[in-house]
Each structure stands twice: as C-alpha cells, then as structure tokens.
Scaffold this motif. Structure first.
Motif, PDB file in Angstrom:
ATOM      1  N   THR A  17       0.816  -1.043   0.143  1.00  0.00           N
ATOM      2  CA  THR A  17      -0.066  -0.030  -0.013  1.00  0.00           C
ATOM      3  C   THR A  17       0.867   1.101  -0.106  1.00  0.00           C
ATOM      4  O   THR A  17       0.569   2.214  -0.770  1.00  0.00           O
ATOM      5  CB  THR A  17      -0.963   0.034   1.133  1.00  0.00           C
ATOM      6  OG1 THR A  17      -1.860  -1.129   1.205  1.00  0.00           O
ATOM      7  CG2 THR A  17      -1.891   1.177   1.281  1.00  0.00           C
ATOM      8  N   LEU A  18       1.866   1.274   0.968  1.00  0.00           N
ATOM      9  CA  LEU A  18       2.745   2.407   0.944  1.00  0.00           C
ATOM     10  C   LEU A  18       3.386   2.673  -0.345  1.00  0.00           C
ATOM     11  O   LEU A  18       3.658   3.769  -0.873  1.00  0.00           O
ATOM     12  CB  LEU A  18       3.552   2.375   2.290  1.00  0.00           C
ATOM     13  CG  LEU A  18       4.745   3.381   2.439  1.00  0.00           C
ATOM     14  CD1 LEU A  18       3.860   4.781   2.946  1.00  0.00           C
ATOM     15  CD2 LEU A  18       5.420   3.072   3.650  1.00  0.00           C
ATOM     16  N   GLY A  19       4.178   1.785  -0.969  1.00  0.00           N
ATOM     17  CA  GLY A  19       4.751   1.914  -2.311  1.00  0.00           C
ATOM     18  C   GLY A  19       3.861   2.210  -3.303  1.00  0.00           C
ATOM     19  O   GLY A  19       4.141   3.049  -4.053  1.00  0.00           O
ATOM     20  N   ALA A  20       2.633   1.678  -3.366  1.00  0.00           N
ATOM     21  CA  ALA A  20       1.601   2.266  -4.456  1.00  0.00           C
ATOM     22  C   ALA A  20       1.390   3.410  -4.360  1.00  0.00           C
ATOM     23  O   ALA A  20       1.252   4.491  -5.397  1.00  0.00           O
ATOM     24  CB  ALA A  20       0.521   1.227  -4.448  1.00  0.00           C
ATOM     25  N   CYS A 181       0.544   9.740   3.145  1.00  0.00           N
ATOM     26  CA  CYS A 181       0.424   9.826   1.637  1.00  0.00           C
ATOM     27  C   CYS A 181      -0.931  10.044   1.113  1.00  0.00           C
ATOM     28  O   CYS A 181      -1.060  11.043   0.177  1.00  0.00           O
ATOM     29  CB  CYS A 181       0.791   8.361   1.074  1.00  0.00           C
ATOM     30  SG  CYS A 181       2.489   7.859   1.063  1.00  0.00           S
ATOM     31  N   LEU A 182      -1.902   9.626   1.851  1.00  0.00           N
ATOM     32  CA  LEU A 182      -3.077   9.877   1.511  1.00  0.00           C
ATOM     33  C   LEU A 182      -3.475  11.343   1.626  1.00  0.00           C
ATOM     34  O   LEU A 182      -4.423  12.099   0.819  1.00  0.00           O
ATOM     35  CB  LEU A 182      -4.437   9.028   2.290  1.00  0.00           C
ATOM     36  CG  LEU A 182      -4.365   7.654   1.792  1.00  0.00           C
ATOM     37  CD1 LEU A 182      -4.939   6.967   2.975  1.00  0.00           C
ATOM     38  CD2 LEU A 182      -4.871   7.241   0.573  1.00  0.00           C
ATOM     39  N   ASP A 183      -3.040  12.000   2.680  1.00  0.00           N
ATOM     40  CA  ASP A 183      -3.185  13.558   2.987  1.00  0.00           C
ATOM     41  C   ASP A 183      -2.398  14.244   1.925  1.00  0.00           C
ATOM     42  O   ASP A 183      -3.033  15.480   1.482  1.00  0.00           O
ATOM     43  CB  ASP A 183      -2.791  13.641   4.457  1.00  0.00           C
ATOM     44  CG  ASP A 183      -2.907  15.198   5.000  1.00  0.00           C
ATOM     45  OD1 ASP A 183      -4.105  15.364   5.021  1.00  0.00           O
ATOM     46  OD2 ASP A 183      -2.036  15.824   5.054  1.00  0.00           O
ATOM     47  N   ILE A 187      -6.558  12.914  -1.181  1.00  0.00           N
ATOM     48  CA  ILE A 187      -7.650  11.885  -1.653  1.00  0.00           C
ATOM     49  C   ILE A 187      -8.866  12.202  -0.824  1.00  0.00           C
ATOM     50  O   ILE A 187      -8.918  12.370   0.076  1.00  0.00           O
ATOM     51  CB  ILE A 187      -7.354  10.707  -1.434  1.00  0.00           C
ATOM     52  CG1 ILE A 187      -5.922  10.221  -2.056  1.00  0.00           C
ATOM     53  CG2 ILE A 187      -8.154   9.688  -1.620  1.00  0.00           C
ATOM     54  CD1 ILE A 187      -5.852  10.580  -3.492  1.00  0.00           C
ATOM     55  N   GLN A 188     -10.063  12.297  -1.519  1.00  0.00           N
ATOM     56  CA  GLN A 188     -11.286  12.607  -0.974  1.00  0.00           C
ATOM     57  C   GLN A 188     -12.048  11.365  -0.800  1.00  0.00           C
ATOM     58  O   GLN A 188     -13.019  11.285  -0.120  1.00  0.00           O
ATOM     59  CB  GLN A 188     -12.092  13.851  -1.884  1.00  0.00           C
ATOM     60  CG  GLN A 188     -11.303  14.805  -1.843  1.00  0.00           C
ATOM     61  CD  GLN A 188     -12.068  16.066  -2.938  1.00  0.00           C
ATOM     62  OE1 GLN A 188     -11.558  15.826  -4.028  1.00  0.00           O
ATOM     63  NE2 GLN A 188     -12.739  16.831  -2.473  1.00  0.00           N
ATOM     64  N   ARG A 189     -11.946  10.301  -1.806  1.00  0.00           N
ATOM     65  CA  ARG A 189     -12.917   8.825  -1.739  1.00  0.00           C
ATOM     66  C   ARG A 189     -11.963   7.983  -2.179  1.00  0.00           C
ATOM     67  O   ARG A 189     -11.047   8.167  -3.138  1.00  0.00           O
ATOM     68  CB  ARG A 189     -14.134   9.408  -2.363  1.00  0.00           C
ATOM     69  CG  ARG A 189     -15.005   8.250  -2.035  1.00  0.00           C
ATOM     70  CD  ARG A 189     -16.179   8.201  -3.112  1.00  0.00           C
ATOM     71  NE  ARG A 189     -16.992   9.366  -2.678  1.00  0.00           N
ATOM     72  CZ  ARG A 189     -18.094   9.824  -3.362  1.00  0.00           C
ATOM     73  NH1 ARG A 189     -18.466   9.214  -4.419  1.00  0.00           N
ATOM     74  NH2 ARG A 189     -18.729  11.095  -3.102  1.00  0.00           N
TER      75      ARG A 189
END
Length: 437
Positions: A17-20, A181-183, A187-189
């Motif tokens: 997940t982190l790599g992607a 990473c998401l932050d 990313i909203q959804r």
C-alpha cells in the motif's frame, strides 16, 4: 473529486500500500519529513524502484537498526530473567500475542525481534506527534480495527493485547505512512476491488495456521467485503493491509466512472508465480449527473370518504408499485373540507392505478397530466452497528451525495434496545458517513 481505486488482484499488505501510494508521485523527502514527526526511532526506510514482470513499481523496505535490535534482545533477556526469578523455574512466555511471523508480502523479508506494544502505547505515540489531525485519526482507526480482530482471535480484552505485527516498527511505518500519503495526495474518496487471497497454511509463532489468517478472517466477518480465493499457496492479504483497506474504502467492486490521471504499483516481496503487486489508480470521479424522465400524475378530489378508507387506498397504491402517493387537504365549493389524492406512476403502468383509484374510492373521475422530474441515483447499503445491521439509502447526482437510514430498521433497533429513535438514527448515520463523503 479526487478518488483512488485499489486494484487488489494480488492481495494487499502494508508495504505494498505504501509503495503504491508513493508511486503515484508523493515527494519522497517530504514524505520522510512528515514521517519523522512520529518521533519513532530504531529504523531506516529505503524507497526505490523495482521491476517485476517487466513493470516498474515502488518497493518500500523498513530496515531495523542493528543497535535497536541489540537493545530489544537485552530487554527480552531481562524480561526472561525477571520471569524466571519470580516463578523460580523456566517458563516460556511471550507478550507477543499476535503472529510472530512477518505477515504477507513484506513480512517474510525480516525476522526481527521487536518489543511488544499495545494499542494504548501506539495511540499515545500518534497523539503526541506533530502529524496532521486527519493523519492521526485514520492511523488510530486502522490500529484499533486490527487490535479488535487480534483481541477476538486470542480471546483477550483489546487493552490487554500485546501483538507483534501492529506493534512492530515496520507496521507502524506502513500504516502511518499510508495515512500521510493519502493526506499529501489530497484524496477525497477511495474504492477497492474485491480482495484476492491465497490458500493453504503458513507458519507463525503459534504454529501452522490457515490462509486467510485468523485476524484477516475476523476483520472480514460481517463486513460485506468480497474475498476471492486464488490458486496461490501462501498468504496475500495481511492483517495490516486488511485493516487499511477496510477502514479506507467506501465500496468494493468495479472501478467507478473516473478519469485516470496516474497509476501506481506497490511491489510485493514474495515470488507467487504471477505479478505480485498492488495497483492503485488515481483520478477524478465523474460526477453522476442523475437522470430525468417523464412520469404520469393522477389526481382526484374526494369529499365523501372516511380518512381510514382514504388511507387504505394510499397503502394499496404504494403496494401496487406507485412511485409516490400523497393526500392534500383542501376546501371545495361551499367551504366543504376535502382531500386531493395524488399518485405518481410510470406512464406505461398508469391504467393499473386508474383501476385501483376507481375501485377503492368514491371518485367519478381522475385528472391525468405528464410531469418531468429530476432524479438522483439511489443505492441501498447495509451498515453494521453494535446493535445490529441497518440499511441506508445513498443518493448521488448533480454533484451532491446524501444518505437516509431506513426507518423500519432503525425502529426495530430502537424497540429492541430501548434507545431513543433519534440516537439510533445518529448512530446509523455515523456508520454510513464514509459512504457519503
């Protein structure tokens, strides 16, 4: 709206997940500086490109420092000495109630002995950090989800569980790193494909256990997350990966309508005989514009029926499939009180409803008109609360998304538990929250 789609054709783990996510274009130095805010020591993180099946992706390795390992070994020997002194005889003991093996794709690459951590210590570390609040909140939600599953599997209270996987440094980095990473990506959804796992057995601290591993199965329970068993004789979905995607995704299925902007690959460590990676697609959600159509409005004025008989007619019309039925009080000539019975129906079925109105009411005639309507698309989901399941209607279109709990389900929970209906509605809406964002 910026959206991610997790394509879990080869499972999901924390490091994949982190790599992607990093492969989508996260600045590595900025990411490391954010991760430093966690004030976690004893490790180095190596991020680099890796080729599998001719495809380039990002590989993430968390390397435990040698001095840290020596410190943990000394602490372990000290604990064993204290235990031996206390009980007066050798006794095998471990605070690591989770699986001793390193789960899944990355977990077979290190076999370090880490100090056990419990949920409270991890949450405290996150709370005391300088990370953004949304990063803190998501990270803690994932840790609590995994801790709850481990507690159930090992028959422990959630605060008593000391588990190796979630407490290990690399899992902390994977989970908090993914939240960072998401932050950073804004990313909203998030949506996900069904999860693909292997089969067979793997070896861990407690012996030989089946795949999917117990903690993953516990998190799958009552989740409505689809699982596909692949002909791969090993574990593909790890507890860390499962915890992340369960807390993150608002739905599991086909990729939603979206314009694709970037594609990231997080590489797995094991050789599975096929392309072992997690693919994450980033893009903009194509907002559903809803729909418009033409329907028939049937109306009649009634001034000589009892309210009970009129109510019975309304119920019969709805049971027959009317789109909507409503009764409006009016005054007719000579100020006589009356009601307008209004029925919305599909054009091709209007004669069936005309028959019901003429048969069940005292009217001698019905007005007919064609009306146009704008409609939001609707879907029904089911959420799990501590008091049972409840259905929620999700409506989307015209750039708007909203939700409404099903009254009958909420009423049943309220009657069974004694809770006020208002509190049940609030609880169900809280559980449905990620489907509305």
């Amino acid at each position: 709206m910026k959206v991610l789609y997790f394509d879990c054709f080869s499972g999901i783990s924390g490091d994949m997940t982190l790599g992607a996510l990093i492969d989508l274009g996260v600045d590595k130095e900025l990411f490391k500086s954010e991760l430093d805010k966690l004030n976690l020591s004893g490790y180095d993180i190596v991020i680099g490109n890796k080729s599998k099946n001719g495809i380039i992706g990002t590989d993430v390795d968390v390397i435990i420092n040698e001095e840290y390992e020596k410190l943990q070994e000394r602490l372990k020997r000290h604990e064993e000495h204290q235990h031996l002194h206390k009980h007066g005889h050798p006794h095998e003991h471990s605070h690591e109630h989770g699986h001793h093996h390193k789960h899944g794709h990355s977990e077979d690459s290190h076999q370090h002995s880490h100090s056990a951590r419990n949920l409270k210590s991890i949450e405290t570390m996150i709370d005391w950090s300088d990370l953004n609040q949304n990063v803190k909140d998501f990270s803690k939600r994932v840790f609590r989800e995994i801790a709850k599953a481990e507690a159930k599997v090992h028959n422990k209270d959630i605060n008593e569980v000391h588990f190796h996987e979630v407490g290990a440094i690399d899992s902390i980095v994977d989970i908090v790193g993914a939240a960072i990473c998401l932050d950073l990506l804004g990313i909203q959804r998030v949506h996900s494909s069904p999860l693909h796992d292997g089969h067979g057995f793997i070896e861990c601290q407690h012996g030989i256990i089946p795949v999917p591993v117990p903690a993953v199965m516990e998190m799958l329970k009552n989740s409505d997350i689809p699982l596909v068993s692949e002909d791969v004789n090993t574990e593909l979905v790890t507890p860390t990966g499962m915890g992340i995607i369960k807390c993150l995704s608002s739905g599991f299925g086909n990729m939603p309508a979206m314009t694709v902007e970037k594609v990231g690959y997080g590489m797995g460590k094991r050789e599975t005989g096929r392309f072992n990676a997690l693919r994450v697609v980033m893009g903009t959600l194509v907002e559903n514009k809803g729909s418009s159509d033409e329907i028939t409005l049937l109306e009649t004025n009634i001034d000589d029926m009892t309210p009970e008989a009129l109510g019975y007619t309304a119920e019969a019309l709805l049971e027959a499939g009317a789109l909507d039925v409503f009764i409006t009080p009016v005054y007719m000539k000579k100020s006589r009180p009356a009601s307008i019975l209004s029925v919305l129906v599909n054009e091709e079925k209007e004669e069936k409803f005309v028959d019901i109105i003429l048969r069940e009411t005292s009217t001698l005639g019905i007005r007919k008109s064609s009306v146009k309507r704008y409609c939001m698309d609707r879907e029904m989901i089911e959420v799990e609360t501590q008091y049972g399941k409840a259905r929620v209607k999700i409506a989307s279109g015209y750039g708007i998304r909203k939700a409404a709990p099903e009254y009958e389900d909420c009423k049943e929970i309220a009657k069974r538990t004694g809770l006020p209906l208002r509190e049940v509605y609030e609880l169900v809406m809280e559980k449905a929250g990620k489907h509305v964002i």
